[in-house]
Design a protein around this motif. Sequence first.
Motif, PDB file in Angstrom:
ATOM      1  N   ARG A  65       6.969   7.183   3.386  1.00 59.64           N
ATOM      2  CA  ARG A  65       6.606   6.895   2.337  1.00 59.64           C
ATOM      3  C   ARG A  65       6.409   7.850   1.112  1.00 59.64           C
ATOM      4  NH1 ARG A  65       1.905   2.940   2.680  1.00 59.64           N
ATOM      5  NH2 ARG A  65       1.164   4.055   4.451  1.00 59.64           N
ATOM      6  N   ARG A  66       6.634   7.753   0.186  1.00 60.27           N
ATOM      7  CA  ARG A  66       6.221   8.953  -1.326  1.00 60.27           C
ATOM      8  C   ARG A  66       4.798   8.192  -1.926  1.00 60.27           C
ATOM      9  NH1 ARG A  66      12.069   9.346  -3.353  1.00 60.27           N
ATOM     10  NH2 ARG A  66      13.064  11.049  -2.072  1.00 60.27           N
ATOM     11  N   LYS A  67       4.299   6.999  -2.121  1.00 60.49           N
ATOM     12  CA  LYS A  67       3.591   5.921  -3.014  1.00 60.49           C
ATOM     13  C   LYS A  67       2.336   6.358  -2.775  1.00 60.49           C
ATOM     14  CE  LYS A  67       5.099   2.695  -4.906  1.00 60.49           C
ATOM     15  NZ  LYS A  67       5.878   1.249  -5.408  1.00 60.49           N
ATOM     16  N   SER A  68       1.515   7.475  -2.830  1.00 61.73           N
ATOM     17  CA  SER A  68       0.292   7.484  -3.001  1.00 61.73           C
ATOM     18  C   SER A  68      -0.970   5.914  -2.841  1.00 61.73           C
ATOM     19  CB  SER A  68      -0.702   8.710  -3.449  1.00 61.73           C
ATOM     20  OG  SER A  68      -1.057   8.142  -4.349  1.00 61.73           O
ATOM     21  N   LEU A  69      -1.966   5.848  -1.987  1.00 67.89           N
ATOM     22  CA  LEU A  69      -2.943   3.948  -2.277  1.00 67.89           C
ATOM     23  C   LEU A  69      -3.229   4.248  -3.672  1.00 67.89           C
ATOM     24  CD1 LEU A  69      -3.716   2.197  -0.589  1.00 67.89           C
ATOM     25  CD2 LEU A  69      -5.113   3.273   0.148  1.00 67.89           C
ATOM     26  N   PRO A  70      -3.563   5.241  -4.638  1.00 67.37           N
ATOM     27  CA  PRO A  70      -4.012   4.825  -5.624  1.00 67.37           C
ATOM     28  C   PRO A  70      -3.157   4.555  -6.248  1.00 67.37           C
ATOM     29  CG  PRO A  70      -5.009   7.351  -5.061  1.00 67.37           C
ATOM     30  CD  PRO A  70      -4.422   6.599  -4.015  1.00 67.37           C
ATOM     31  N   THR A  86       3.590  -3.765  -2.843  1.00 68.10           N
ATOM     32  CA  THR A  86       3.319  -2.573  -3.752  1.00 68.10           C
ATOM     33  C   THR A  86       3.559  -0.984  -3.062  1.00 68.10           C
ATOM     34  OG1 THR A  86       1.389  -1.757  -4.451  1.00 68.10           O
ATOM     35  CG2 THR A  86       2.734  -3.412  -5.746  1.00 68.10           C
ATOM     36  N   ALA A  87       2.134  -0.892  -2.218  1.00 63.26           N
ATOM     37  CA  ALA A  87       2.310   0.716  -1.133  1.00 63.26           C
ATOM     38  C   ALA A  87       3.594   0.464  -0.415  1.00 63.26           C
ATOM     39  CB  ALA A  87       1.122   0.675  -0.051  1.00 63.26           C
ATOM     40  N   PHE A  88       4.723  -0.110  -0.400  1.00 62.45           N
ATOM     41  CA  PHE A  88       5.677  -0.456   0.370  1.00 62.45           C
ATOM     42  C   PHE A  88       7.000  -0.497  -0.503  1.00 62.45           C
ATOM     43  CE2 PHE A  88       3.081  -0.473   4.154  1.00 62.45           C
ATOM     44  CZ  PHE A  88       2.825   0.641   4.920  1.00 62.45           C
ATOM     45  N   ARG A  89       6.522  -0.494  -1.438  1.00 61.91           N
ATOM     46  CA  ARG A  89       7.942  -0.858  -2.878  1.00 61.91           C
ATOM     47  C   ARG A  89       8.268  -0.071  -2.808  1.00 61.91           C
ATOM     48  NH1 ARG A  89       7.610  -5.097  -6.848  1.00 61.91           N
ATOM     49  NH2 ARG A  89       7.774  -6.328  -5.368  1.00 61.91           N
ATOM     50  N   ASP A  90       9.838   0.377  -2.132  1.00 65.33           N
ATOM     51  CA  ASP A  90      10.651   1.275  -2.607  1.00 65.33           C
ATOM     52  C   ASP A  90      12.252   0.761  -2.736  1.00 65.33           C
ATOM     53  OD1 ASP A  90      12.395   3.723  -2.267  1.00 65.33           O
ATOM     54  OD2 ASP A  90      10.839   4.599  -0.751  1.00 65.33           O
ATOM     55  N   HIS A  91      12.947   1.511  -3.740  1.00 61.83           N
ATOM     56  CA  HIS A  91      14.195   1.055  -4.386  1.00 61.83           C
ATOM     57  C   HIS A  91      15.556   1.687  -3.637  1.00 61.83           C
ATOM     58  CE1 HIS A  91      12.808  -0.783  -8.709  1.00 61.83           C
ATOM     59  NE2 HIS A  91      12.054   0.322  -8.853  1.00 61.83           N
ATOM     60  N   ARG A  92      14.699   2.318  -2.354  1.00 58.78           N
ATOM     61  CA  ARG A  92      16.185   2.934  -1.719  1.00 58.78           C
ATOM     62  C   ARG A  92      16.268   2.002  -1.111  1.00 58.78           C
ATOM     63  NH1 ARG A  92      13.358   8.425  -0.082  1.00 58.78           N
ATOM     64  NH2 ARG A  92      10.937   6.686   0.131  1.00 58.78           N
TER      65      ARG A  92
END
Length: 407
Positions: A65-70, A86-92
């Motif tokens: 997971r690359r997306k930080s909480l902020p 959205t924290a777990f939304r990833d196009h890959r």
Amino acid sequence: MEILFLAHRIPFPPDRGDKIRSHHVLRCLSAMAQVHLGCFADDPEDRACEGDLAAMATSHLLLERRKSLPVAGLEALAGGLPISVTAFRDHRMTRWVEKTLRERPITAIYLFSGQMGQYVPDDFSGRVIADLVDVDSAKFEAYGAAGRGFRAWMERREGRLLRAEESRIARRSHTTLLVSEAEAALFRQRLDDLQCAVAALGNGIDSAFYDPAVVIPEPEMAGWPAPRLVFTGQMDYAPNIAAAERAIGRIMPLVRKRFPGASFHVVGRNPPASLTRHDGRDGIRIWGRVADVRPFLAAADMALVPLEIARGVQNKVLEAMSMGLPVVLSPGAATGIAAQDGREFLVGTDDAALAEAICALAAAPSRARSIGLAARGWIDAHAGWPAALAGLPALLGLSKPGISDAA
């Protein structure tokens, strides 16, 4: 039959509540079909388990997971979405799911947690089973009601938007699963479509693994004077933090008035500074992450689980019971566990009642042993994983003698 299994966390190692459940579900599914697994890793320790994952799944995608909480929060505010989605939304992940469905004869998708519902294509014609485990929206509503200021507003927003997402997933799914009948009943009450199929699929426990007869107590902890109380769990999780702080600040002072040597041991990864500052003071020991929680349970005289906000079945309670520990717990922590108060565990409705139950057990070691033995017996009789997951084949459309559709 081939199944697509989508989980918000890698089901290895099975060392926290959601991973324990997803691990055993994955093991059950892989025994009856080819499973293609898409999931996320939280840290390097998760990535190190990729070999275990590959050994159980026919194919897999493990993404860090690359997306930080902020960043997830800003994205959620801009899009009118729950932050936890959205924290777990990833196009890959989206591309891998599309490719897997295009190239493999997938007949069913098993969603583990509501965060993964976003990856089910609208045009998928097979069966979708959504394992939400808990009613997360109710949890955030409780946070929001108890808090104040901007954070409470965000939690109320999260609860409202998650409730809508949970309803959408339920409409899209053949069956929505919750961890207990109580949680399933709560979910049904909150649905905007009463035609959705909702069922309970309980948690189990590996009682052969959590067996005090095969575990050596942690020597340093065992050297503390009795009574030694233990609390286990993921310690960067808000309800666990609140429970540990309640025990440290409100319950243990009452206990130590009668038993000055009483100690409280917090065992679990990532404890915040609000907990670690108590380490070494007034009988408090904050152990942090450990390789194996069982020696700490074996070294304890009882488990204290004073959760004020609890959803579903608490694995920490089942583990302590399986290890033959008498468990003193709040009503919320006892939810979904059909053991008897006063025989297999002790329920306390407030701080004073919890402290009194602890002191009563400390003053009567024979009664404490009796409750611990009864707890272990209850686990053996009622809480094995094979029994808990016996309904999965029917849910996925596989015939198996003696199993009916849980919906």
